[in-house]
Write a protein that holds these residues in place. Structure first.
Motif, short mmCIF file in Angstrom:
data_model
loop_
_atom_site.label_atom_id
_atom_site.label_comp_id
_atom_site.label_asym_id
_atom_site.label_seq_id
_atom_site.Cartn_x
_atom_site.Cartn_y
_atom_site.Cartn_z
N LYS A 99 -6.39 -2.54 -13.48
CA LYS A 99 -6.97 -1.77 -12.37
C LYS A 99 -7.08 -2.64 -11.12
N ILE A 100 -7.52 -3.88 -11.29
CA ILE A 100 -7.70 -4.78 -10.16
C ILE A 100 -6.36 -5.10 -9.50
N VAL A 101 -5.37 -5.46 -10.32
CA VAL A 101 -4.05 -5.81 -9.79
C VAL A 101 -3.39 -4.60 -9.13
N SER A 102 -3.54 -3.42 -9.73
CA SER A 102 -2.95 -2.21 -9.13
C SER A 102 -3.56 -1.93 -7.76
N THR A 103 -4.87 -2.08 -7.65
CA THR A 103 -5.56 -1.86 -6.37
C THR A 103 -5.12 -2.87 -5.32
N LEU A 104 -5.09 -4.15 -5.70
CA LEU A 104 -4.67 -5.19 -4.76
C LEU A 104 -3.22 -5.01 -4.33
N THR A 105 -2.38 -4.57 -5.26
CA THR A 105 -0.96 -4.35 -4.95
C THR A 105 -0.79 -3.20 -3.97
N ALA A 106 -1.49 -2.11 -4.21
CA ALA A 106 -1.43 -0.97 -3.28
C ALA A 106 -1.91 -1.39 -1.90
N ALA A 107 -2.97 -2.17 -1.85
CA ALA A 107 -3.49 -2.65 -0.57
C ALA A 107 -2.46 -3.54 0.13
N ALA A 108 -1.76 -4.39 -0.62
CA ALA A 108 -0.75 -5.28 -0.03
C ALA A 108 0.40 -4.47 0.55
N ILE A 109 0.81 -3.42 -0.16
CA ILE A 109 1.91 -2.57 0.34
C ILE A 109 1.48 -1.87 1.63
N LEU A 110 0.29 -1.29 1.63
CA LEU A 110 -0.18 -0.58 2.82
C LEU A 110 -0.42 -1.51 3.99
N TYR A 111 -0.94 -2.71 3.71
CA TYR A 111 -1.25 -3.66 4.78
C TYR A 111 0.01 -4.27 5.39
N THR A 112 0.93 -4.72 4.55
CA THR A 112 2.12 -5.42 5.07
C THR A 112 3.23 -4.47 5.49
N ARG A 113 3.30 -3.31 4.82
CA ARG A 113 4.42 -2.38 5.04
C ARG A 113 5.75 -3.11 4.93
N SER A 114 5.79 -4.01 3.97
CA SER A 114 6.95 -4.87 3.79
C SER A 114 7.86 -4.36 2.69
N ALA A 115 9.14 -4.26 3.00
CA ALA A 115 10.12 -3.87 1.98
C ALA A 115 10.19 -4.93 0.89
N GLY A 116 9.95 -6.18 1.26
CA GLY A 116 9.94 -7.26 0.28
C GLY A 116 8.82 -7.09 -0.73
N VAL A 117 7.66 -6.64 -0.28
CA VAL A 117 6.54 -6.40 -1.20
C VAL A 117 6.85 -5.21 -2.10
#
Length: 177
Positions: free
Chosen positions: A17-35
């Motif tokens: 749950k923690i990793v999924s939440t942090l990952t979603a936040a990273a995608i939304l924050y960076t908007r990076s195709a690499g992420v």
């Protein structure tokens, strides 16, 4: 388990749950195709681990006579968390930090690697897996991350080029609104 767990073991048991939440936040924050590419690799690694589990069909250890529904070999937690830790470490060592992240992000492995170690250990401590199961999951995750990272860095299949073009299109679209 029959006895109350210490807070840190409860925390480690909530890793997905923690990793999924942090990952979603990273995608939304960076908007990076690499992420997004990195996360896709992690999802594929987890799917591979679950497929291997179904093929091997090795039981999980029994704790408090509670049988888990799924099989245990290899540990998909260990494989996915190892994928994350390995890929992020290689990225921090070999790639520039994404423009949306602070330069200090290059030190992320200092936090991620000990967390990985604790997660893998907790899978055994909590009775979810055996040492061979977490070892196999760790090896699978490291192999998947190395392969996935090499695809990105070498760009032989044009993965990185295409991803960067998509990222530029999304950024351009977002700037219009």
């Amino acid at each position: 388990m029959g006895t109350a767990l210490p807070w840190w073991l409860k925390f480690l048991d909530q890793t997905s749950k923690i990793v999924s939440t942090l990952t979603a936040a990273a995608i939304l924050y960076t908007r990076s195709a690499g992420v997004v590419y990195f996360v896709t690799g992690a999802v594929l690694c987890a799917a591979l681990a679950k497929s291997v589990k179904k093929a091997i069909r090795q039981e999980r250890p029994l704790k408090d006579s509670a049988r888990k529904v799924s099989y245990g070999m290899p540990s998909s937690h260990a494989s996915t968390c190892t994928f994350f830790a390995t890929y992020i470490t290689m990225a921090c060592l070999q790639l520039p930090v994404h423009s949306t992240l602070p330069a200090s992000f290059m030190f992320a492995p200092v936090l991620i690697l000990p967390w990985l170690f604790m997660i893998v250990m907790s899978r055994v401590w909590l009775g979810h897996h055996t040492w061979p199961q977490v070892s196999a999951g760790t090896a699978l995750g490291a192999c998947c991350a190395s392969f996935w990272f090499k695809l990105w860095v070498d760009d032989a299949a044009g993965v990185k080029t295409t991803a960067r073009q998509v990222e530029a299109m999304v950024r351009s679209w977002l700037e219009q609104y």
